[in-house]
Write an enzyme that holds these catalytic residues in place. Structure first.
Site, PDB file in Angstrom:
ATOM      1  CB  VAL A   1      -0.853  -0.506   1.536  1.00 53.31           C
ATOM      2  CG1 VAL A   1      -1.162  -1.272   1.302  1.00 53.31           C
ATOM      3  CG2 VAL A   1      -0.152  -0.672   2.463  1.00 53.31           C
ATOM      4  CG  ASP A   2      -0.853   4.736  -1.113  1.00 59.36           C
ATOM      5  OD1 ASP A   2      -1.552   4.717  -0.677  1.00 59.36           O
ATOM      6  OD2 ASP A   2      -1.242   5.581  -2.122  1.00 59.36           O
ATOM      7  CB  SER A   3       2.276   7.522   2.035  1.00 56.81           C
ATOM      8  OG  SER A   3       2.144   8.437   1.116  1.00 56.81           O
TER       9      SER A   3
END
Length: 79
Positions: A35-37
């Site tokens: 996943v991303d931030s």
């Protein structure tokens, strides 16, 4: 940690659509879960709701692994 960790795992599973058996304390949100931030920020916001906390953005930005998330909650509950 036994009480907090399972709740954190459930939130991560629910927020990120990951099966619970794919989550471990050592799991990296970025490398292992993929996943991303922004997704991590959403997890932190869900943790705030679950545990009735307000976590500063600086602290939330330090969350890289599932263990970081568990320790963050433990630290803020202890305050």
């Amino acid at each position: 940690m036994e009480e907090i960790a399972p709740r954190v795992f459930r939130i991560i599973s629910r927020q990120l659509g990951v099966y619970p058996d794919q989550i471990a304390l050592a799991s990296s949100f970025y490398d292992d879960i993929g996943v991303d931030s922004l997704d991590v920020l959403e997890v932190v916001m869900a943790l705030e709701d679950e545990f009735g906390l307000t976590i500063p953005d600086e602290a939330a930005g330090e969350v890289k692994t599932v263990e970081d998330a568990v320790k963050l909650v433990e630290a803020w509950i202890a305050k």
